[in-house]
Design a protein around this motif. Structure first.
Motif, mmCIF file in Angstrom:
data_model
loop_
_atom_site.group_PDB
_atom_site.id
_atom_site.type_symbol
_atom_site.label_atom_id
_atom_site.label_comp_id
_atom_site.label_asym_id
_atom_site.label_seq_id
_atom_site.Cartn_x
_atom_site.Cartn_y
_atom_site.Cartn_z
ATOM 1 N N GLY A 83 56.302 48.741 119.091
ATOM 2 C CA GLY A 83 56.489 49.411 117.807
ATOM 3 C C GLY A 83 57.947 49.684 117.523
ATOM 4 O O GLY A 83 58.432 49.519 116.395
ATOM 5 N N LEU A 156 48.199 51.519 119.306
ATOM 6 C CA LEU A 156 48.813 52.075 118.100
ATOM 7 C C LEU A 156 47.694 52.599 117.213
ATOM 8 O O LEU A 156 46.663 51.930 117.056
ATOM 9 N N SER A 159 49.398 53.376 112.250
ATOM 10 C CA SER A 159 50.830 53.208 112.003
ATOM 11 C C SER A 159 51.066 52.840 110.541
ATOM 12 O O SER A 159 50.369 51.972 110.000
#
Length: 307
Positions: A83, A156, A159
């Motif tokens: 990320g 994740l 996001s």
């Protein structure tokens, strides 16, 4: 044939030196400036004044250049969370006006990880695959949508998948000589496949594997760019070739066997043999970053003959 300059700053180069080489790369008409992503020198050099970070370097160069492409061969997947890497590359792409390319590899140099306290996991290839999936997935997520990912190594949740690069699609490079997993990753994620420091025979074999993997994945093999990275040592005469080889601690015969060395005509001929195998791009590994006359010679008498 695109001709790109590829540097190894961990061997001993500060940002000012890299900036000088990048500006020369642009002024002399080369297509791109790329750099390695290493934090520790290799071989007998001291590495002074110490390492520079690949993406901090490229951010600076993004603001100091106007035309050349900028990228890495290869960013180490162990150095950055996916990320964070997606944010960094997107930001540098914005800073450059859309000139960035991302080469991403699994990492291999255990000693540099130990030197700077970076974990060096046993299972690196699986992490590389998830990183490629995540970075490209974040960039491809539509504005206003969120991105989630549940993998073995990374997770994740919701996001915002921001920021977005300036380019609609940041070119992704995958490379290596692995027989199965590497071609499969290239077929799935790569815009370019790079063969590093390999013979003509090994290049031909690896290009064929990637083409077969692309077909198996439902892609046209010619949708990928095929490239080579090779050390370069060019001279107007034998004495100049020998002087440049000695400066980088290499033997002329070894350089001719394993790289691009000799007169401009010899180097043009060998690049042509890689082109005949399907390479349309070559990364010239320049090891003496203070020899700008070398770049000028390559520009005037090698690149000029490659169209």
């Amino acid at each position: 044939m695109d001709v790109r300059i590829f540097t190894e700053p961990q061997q001993g180069a500060d940002y000012a030196t890299l900036l000088t080489v990048a500006k020369a790369t642009e002024d002399l008409g080369f297509d791109a400036f790329f750099r390695s992503d290493h934090y520790l020198h290799m071989g007998s050099v001291t590495g002074l004044p110490g390492p520079t970070d690949a993406w901090i370097t490229l951010a600076g160069l993004a603001r100091e250049t106007r035309r050349i492409r900028l990228g890495t061969l290869m960013t180490a997947a162990t150095f950055r969370l996916p990320g964070v890497l997606a944010i960094q590359v997107a930001q540098v792409d914005q800073m450059s006006g859309g000139r960035v390319e991302l080469g991403l590899g699994a990492a291999w140099f255990e000693k540099e990880h130990k030197a700077y306290g970076i974990p060096f996991p046993k299972e690196k290839f699986g992490r590389l695959e998830e990183q490629l999936d995540i970075v490209t997935g974040l960039w491809e997520t539509q504005l206003g949508k969120t991105y989630s990912y549940e993998g073995k190594y990374y997770r994740l949740t919701d996001s915002p998948a921001l920021p977005k690069p300036t380019q609609k699609k940041v070119p992704v490079l995958v490379g290596g000589l692995g027989a199965k997993r590497t071609p499969r990753l290239a077929a799935r994620y790569a815009d370019e496949f790079n063969v590093p420091f390999a013979s003509l025979a090994d290049t031909e074999r690896q290009f064929a594997r990637v083409r077969a993997a692309a077909e198996e994945a439902g892609r046209r093999p010619d949708d990928l760019v095929y490239s080579n990275a090779l050390v370069v040592c060019v001279g107007k005469d034998d004495a100049e070739v020998a002087r440049r080889a000695a400066k980088i601690g290499r033997e002329v015969d070894e350089l001719k066997a394993n790289g691009l060395a000799g007169s401009p005509a010899e180097v043009v001929d060998k690049i042509g043999r890689y082109a005949a195998l399907g390479a349309s791009r070559v990364y010239l590994q320049v090891l003496d970053l203070h020899d700008l006359d070398h770049l000028e010679l390559i520009s005037a008498q090698v690149q000029s003959q490659l169209g």
